[in-house]
Scaffold this motif. Structure first.
Motif, PDB file in Angstrom:
ATOM      1  N   GLU A 161       0.811  -1.213   0.000  1.00  0.00           N
ATOM      2  CA  GLU A 161       0.000   0.000   0.000  1.00  0.00           C
ATOM      3  C   GLU A 161       0.848   1.267   0.000  1.00  0.00           C
ATOM      4  O   GLU A 161       0.472   2.270  -0.609  1.00  0.00           O
ATOM      5  CB  GLU A 161      -0.956  -0.007   1.193  1.00  0.00           C
ATOM      6  N   ARG A 165      -0.537   3.147  -3.005  1.00  0.00           N
ATOM      7  CA  ARG A 165      -1.418   4.221  -2.545  1.00  0.00           C
ATOM      8  C   ARG A 165      -0.630   5.379  -1.933  1.00  0.00           C
ATOM      9  O   ARG A 165      -1.108   6.508  -1.902  1.00  0.00           O
ATOM     10  CB  ARG A 165      -2.419   3.675  -1.525  1.00  0.00           C
ATOM     11  N   CYS A 218      -9.162   0.022  -1.805  1.00  0.00           N
ATOM     12  CA  CYS A 218      -8.003   0.602  -1.114  1.00  0.00           C
ATOM     13  C   CYS A 218      -7.680   2.005  -1.635  1.00  0.00           C
ATOM     14  O   CYS A 218      -7.314   2.893  -0.849  1.00  0.00           O
ATOM     15  CB  CYS A 218      -6.792  -0.321  -1.277  1.00  0.00           C
ATOM     16  N   ALA A 230      -6.110   2.223   4.066  1.00  0.00           N
ATOM     17  CA  ALA A 230      -5.949   1.349   2.904  1.00  0.00           C
ATOM     18  C   ALA A 230      -5.125   0.115   3.247  1.00  0.00           C
ATOM     19  O   ALA A 230      -5.443  -1.003   2.824  1.00  0.00           O
ATOM     20  CB  ALA A 230      -5.294   2.125   1.762  1.00  0.00           C
TER      21      ALA A 230
END
Length: 246
Positions: A161, A165, A218, A230
């Motif tokens: 992540e 992200r 996410c 997320a």
């Protein structure tokens, strides 16, 4: 355990050396996008190379994907702690990448969003899996392994992540709208499972469909609450799927 880890290290070392050289040369670039993509390639190598050595198994019961990890708790802990250490190292050494990560606040609301997102991601797969005997979707998992599996899922997927992200979505938001950045993050996340779905294993489109669905959850959690939410969602989803709880 040690022979398995040595075999794994020998398998990935040449690729890691090349990726490390690329990252070192890219450090001089003002735009961090190249460094982000190099790190993603490295993560894909580390993840996909787990498959032929049996550290995890993936399959599909019809159109429903399933996954199981090794039952060697020591290997799971080493992988989890190793990816956590690598992530911390990158964040510490590369201030440009670190500045892209919008963590969000670690609050009960954030935790609730993260856990809810994980249940939302895994829920449809788990419900549809009830129609298939456990033996046909990877088999049962020892109850004693579940705490280690949870720790591994949270640590390993925090790294993923941060890449997708944190770094990637954060960089994309600088040059496009937030919603478009979230969509691109989810699409690229699913695209980075193409080889795992089509050449490393024969799971095929069910894995790509799930990773796109999970990636969208996410990505929008990151948009609304930050990387912490997320990462919790991703980790909880993988734990629920790999833990064979239903």
């Amino acid at each position: 355990m040690l022979p398995d880890l040595l075999a794994y290290g020998v398998r990935i070392l040449p690729g890691l050396l090349l990726i490390g050289a690329c990252f070192a040369l890219a450090r001089g670039e003002r735009d961090p996008l190249l460094r982000i993509m190099v790190l993603i390639f490295g993560f894909v190598l580390i993840r996909d190379a787990m498959t032929p050595l049996g550290f995890w198994r993936l399959g599909a019961a019809g159109a429903i994907p399933w996954l199981r990890f090794t039952d060697q708790a020591g290997i799971l802990l080493l992988f989890g702690l190793g990816t956590l250490a690598l992530t911390a190292g990158v964040l510490r050494l590369d201030g440009g990448l670190c500045s892209l990560v919008r963590w969000g606040r670690f609050t009960p609301v954030t935790v609730s969003w993260g856990v809810g997102g994980g249940v939302l991601a895994a829920g449809p797969v788990l419900l549809l899996s009830l129609l298939t005997p456990m033996a046909e979707r990877g088999g049962a998992v020892a109850v004693t392994l579940l705490p280690v599996l949870l720790a591994f899922s949270l640590m390993g997927n925090l790294a993923e992540e941060v890449l997708f992200r944190g770094f990637l979505q954060g960089r994309l938001e600088q040059h496009t709208g937030a919603i478009r950045a979230a969509l691109l993050s989810a699409l690229l996340f699913a695209a980075c499972h193409v080889f795992l779905a089509s050449t490393v294993t024969d799971v095929g489109w069910p894995l790509l469909a799930f990773t796109l669905y999970e990636g969208l959850i996410c990505a929008f959690l990151r948009l609304c609450s930050g990387v912490i939410a997320a990462a919790l969602a991703h980790g909880i989803a993988i734990f629920l799927l790999a833990g064979a709880l239903v």
